[in-house]
Write a protein that holds these residues in place. Sequence first.
Motif, mmCIF file in Angstrom:
data_model
loop_
_atom_site.group_PDB
_atom_site.id
_atom_site.type_symbol
_atom_site.label_atom_id
_atom_site.label_comp_id
_atom_site.label_asym_id
_atom_site.label_seq_id
_atom_site.Cartn_x
_atom_site.Cartn_y
_atom_site.Cartn_z
ATOM 1 N N PHE A 191 6.325 0.652 -11.498
ATOM 2 C CA PHE A 191 6.164 2.050 -11.123
ATOM 3 C C PHE A 191 6.753 2.967 -12.199
ATOM 4 O O PHE A 191 6.190 4.024 -12.506
ATOM 5 C CB PHE A 191 6.824 2.322 -9.777
ATOM 6 C CG PHE A 191 6.298 1.460 -8.658
ATOM 7 C CD1 PHE A 191 4.961 1.486 -8.312
ATOM 8 C CD2 PHE A 191 7.144 0.605 -7.963
ATOM 9 C CE1 PHE A 191 4.466 0.690 -7.283
ATOM 10 C CE2 PHE A 191 6.668 -0.185 -6.938
ATOM 11 C CZ PHE A 191 5.323 -0.152 -6.598
ATOM 12 N N VAL A 192 7.880 2.544 -12.759
ATOM 13 C CA VAL A 192 8.486 3.301 -13.861
ATOM 14 C C VAL A 192 7.507 3.390 -15.030
ATOM 15 O O VAL A 192 7.277 4.470 -15.590
ATOM 16 C CB VAL A 192 9.799 2.637 -14.315
ATOM 17 C CG1 VAL A 192 10.364 3.348 -15.547
ATOM 18 C CG2 VAL A 192 10.826 2.636 -13.187
ATOM 19 N N ASP A 193 6.905 2.267 -15.389
ATOM 20 C CA ASP A 193 5.972 2.229 -16.514
ATOM 21 C C ASP A 193 4.733 3.073 -16.239
ATOM 22 O O ASP A 193 4.245 3.791 -17.123
ATOM 23 C CB ASP A 193 5.555 0.784 -16.809
ATOM 24 C CG ASP A 193 6.722 -0.075 -17.297
ATOM 25 O OD1 ASP A 193 7.732 0.502 -17.730
ATOM 26 O OD2 ASP A 193 6.612 -1.313 -17.224
ATOM 27 N N ALA A 194 4.208 2.983 -15.028
ATOM 28 C CA ALA A 194 2.987 3.724 -14.697
ATOM 29 C C ALA A 194 3.214 5.225 -14.739
ATOM 30 O O ALA A 194 2.407 5.983 -15.286
ATOM 31 C CB ALA A 194 2.482 3.302 -13.318
ATOM 32 N N LEU A 195 4.333 5.673 -14.191
ATOM 33 C CA LEU A 195 4.618 7.105 -14.167
ATOM 34 C C LEU A 195 4.981 7.636 -15.541
ATOM 35 O O LEU A 195 4.776 8.814 -15.835
ATOM 36 C CB LEU A 195 5.735 7.396 -13.164
ATOM 37 C CG LEU A 195 5.373 7.128 -11.701
ATOM 38 C CD1 LEU A 195 6.568 7.376 -10.791
ATOM 39 C CD2 LEU A 195 4.196 7.976 -11.269
ATOM 40 N N SER B 284 1.692 10.095 -8.203
ATOM 41 C CA SER B 284 1.500 9.041 -7.208
ATOM 42 C C SER B 284 0.109 8.416 -7.286
ATOM 43 O O SER B 284 -0.078 7.258 -6.904
ATOM 44 C CB SER B 284 1.753 9.580 -5.797
ATOM 45 O OG SER B 284 0.857 10.637 -5.474
ATOM 46 N N ALA B 285 -0.873 9.158 -7.802
ATOM 47 C CA ALA B 285 -2.229 8.597 -7.932
ATOM 48 C C ALA B 285 -2.245 7.420 -8.897
ATOM 49 O O ALA B 285 -3.132 6.558 -8.815
ATOM 50 C CB ALA B 285 -3.204 9.679 -8.395
ATOM 51 N N LEU B 286 -1.275 7.363 -9.794
ATOM 52 C CA LEU B 286 -1.208 6.281 -10.778
ATOM 53 C C LEU B 286 -0.662 4.992 -10.181
ATOM 54 O O LEU B 286 -0.761 3.931 -10.810
ATOM 55 C CB LEU B 286 -0.334 6.706 -11.960
ATOM 56 C CG LEU B 286 -0.815 7.925 -12.757
ATOM 57 C CD1 LEU B 286 0.229 8.315 -13.797
ATOM 58 C CD2 LEU B 286 -2.150 7.647 -13.424
ATOM 59 N N ILE B 287 -0.084 5.082 -8.992
ATOM 60 C CA ILE B 287 0.508 3.885 -8.389
ATOM 61 C C ILE B 287 -0.092 3.613 -7.009
ATOM 62 O O ILE B 287 0.582 3.102 -6.113
ATOM 63 C CB ILE B 287 2.046 3.993 -8.302
ATOM 64 C CG1 ILE B 287 2.483 5.270 -7.568
ATOM 65 C CG2 ILE B 287 2.657 3.959 -9.690
ATOM 66 C CD1 ILE B 287 3.987 5.351 -7.333
ATOM 67 N N ARG B 288 -1.363 3.928 -6.856
ATOM 68 C CA ARG B 288 -2.034 3.656 -5.580
ATOM 69 C C ARG B 288 -2.363 2.177 -5.410
ATOM 70 O O ARG B 288 -2.811 1.747 -4.353
ATOM 71 C CB ARG B 288 -3.300 4.505 -5.456
ATOM 72 C CG ARG B 288 -3.039 5.968 -5.135
ATOM 73 C CD ARG B 288 -2.322 6.152 -3.809
ATOM 74 N NE ARG B 288 -2.987 5.460 -2.714
ATOM 75 C CZ ARG B 288 -4.030 5.935 -2.061
ATOM 76 N NH1 ARG B 288 -4.535 7.118 -2.408
ATOM 77 N NH2 ARG B 288 -4.575 5.241 -1.069
ATOM 78 N N SER B 289 -2.179 1.403 -6.454
ATOM 79 C CA SER B 289 -2.242 -0.053 -6.345
ATOM 80 C C SER B 289 -1.098 -0.610 -7.171
ATOM 81 O O SER B 289 -0.657 0.011 -8.144
ATOM 82 C CB SER B 289 -3.588 -0.599 -6.834
ATOM 83 O OG SER B 289 -3.787 -0.310 -8.198
ATOM 84 N N ALA C 14 3.039 5.639 -1.883
ATOM 85 C CA ALA C 14 3.023 5.943 -3.318
ATOM 86 C C ALA C 14 3.777 7.238 -3.608
ATOM 87 O O ALA C 14 4.526 7.337 -4.587
ATOM 88 C CB ALA C 14 1.586 6.030 -3.823
ATOM 89 N N ARG C 15 3.611 8.226 -2.752
ATOM 90 C CA ARG C 15 4.297 9.509 -2.949
ATOM 91 C C ARG C 15 5.810 9.360 -2.763
ATOM 92 O O ARG C 15 6.595 9.981 -3.491
ATOM 93 C CB ARG C 15 3.745 10.557 -1.987
ATOM 94 C CG ARG C 15 2.305 10.987 -2.271
ATOM 95 C CD ARG C 15 1.896 12.117 -1.350
ATOM 96 N NE ARG C 15 2.702 13.303 -1.616
ATOM 97 C CZ ARG C 15 2.910 14.270 -0.729
ATOM 98 N NH1 ARG C 15 2.422 14.161 0.504
ATOM 99 N NH2 ARG C 15 3.630 15.333 -1.043
ATOM 100 N N VAL C 16 6.215 8.565 -1.790
ATOM 101 C CA VAL C 16 7.642 8.343 -1.565
ATOM 102 C C VAL C 16 8.264 7.674 -2.787
ATOM 103 O O VAL C 16 9.335 8.076 -3.264
ATOM 104 C CB VAL C 16 7.873 7.490 -0.300
ATOM 105 C CG1 VAL C 16 9.318 6.992 -0.240
ATOM 106 C CG2 VAL C 16 7.540 8.293 0.952
ATOM 107 N N ILE C 17 7.593 6.650 -3.320
ATOM 108 C CA ILE C 17 8.106 5.948 -4.504
ATOM 109 C C ILE C 17 8.180 6.888 -5.693
ATOM 110 O O ILE C 17 9.185 6.931 -6.419
ATOM 111 C CB ILE C 17 7.231 4.727 -4.819
ATOM 112 C CG1 ILE C 17 7.405 3.659 -3.742
ATOM 113 C CG2 ILE C 17 7.580 4.147 -6.194
ATOM 114 C CD1 ILE C 17 6.435 2.508 -3.849
ATOM 115 N N ALA C 18 7.114 7.674 -5.923
ATOM 116 C CA ALA C 18 7.097 8.599 -7.055
ATOM 117 C C ALA C 18 8.206 9.638 -6.942
ATOM 118 O O ALA C 18 8.896 9.951 -7.921
ATOM 119 C CB ALA C 18 5.726 9.283 -7.149
ATOM 120 N N ALA C 19 8.403 10.173 -5.736
ATOM 121 C CA ALA C 19 9.454 11.171 -5.535
ATOM 122 C C ALA C 19 10.838 10.573 -5.715
ATOM 123 O O ALA C 19 11.730 11.185 -6.322
ATOM 124 C CB ALA C 19 9.318 11.796 -4.147
#
Length: 221
Positions: free
Chosen positions: A161-165, A177-182, A198-203
């Motif tokens: 998730f760190v890498d994707a964001l 969060s759209a980048l981590i929908r999978s 995904a939004r919770v993780i991104a936030a």
Amino acid sequence: MDTMPPLQDSVSGAGVLLVDTEAREVVLVQDHTDLYNDCGGQMQRKSLFNCGTSSIAAACASRQSAASASASTGRDRLVLETAANELKEETRGIVSVPTSILQRCDHVTLAHRPGRCYRSYILHLPFSQGLCQAFSKTNVSMLPECYQESSDLARFPIQQFVDALAARPDGSNDDGSALIRSARTSDGRLVPLHTRGARVIAAALAQGLLIPGHGGSQTSV
């Protein structure tokens, strides 16, 4: 990134994001939508409480630890009780913590729909590596119906998730969060994530609440 909704918004749902501090993984549940999500749901009573006036919301807005927030009012207790109950139900009773523990956790608050917001508490614990296996071996038929909505529990390495964001374009205004929908589970499966999860993780990543030593507080029982 400021994840606080407007002050007139009311908490309509609450939950818990499980974080394994030793393995640096988040633990998500496959809920009734067949998507992987944090453990959460709608408030369990009809009353909705303003999240702009509670001390917990103030702590979130200033990115301070919720350890200083008071749960003495009925509205704060209801938010905490909802999160604790959802965690217990969606993990089939395997993970159960008192509201006094959740009260000490950091949390993120997300705009959910017009006039409503969702709060997820970030619970850091050194979970057993057998957690997911214990979930799958639970005799579901012996549990109340409310414990039967989830079908899987899986671990996800946080680094992905760190890498994707980190790949978001400079100046991007969205939360990523759209980048981590999978995402890939620790055993290599590529699975879909619920938008909320995904939004919770991104936030949580934006506020430094997932990786120990990178902001936020670490709560243990």
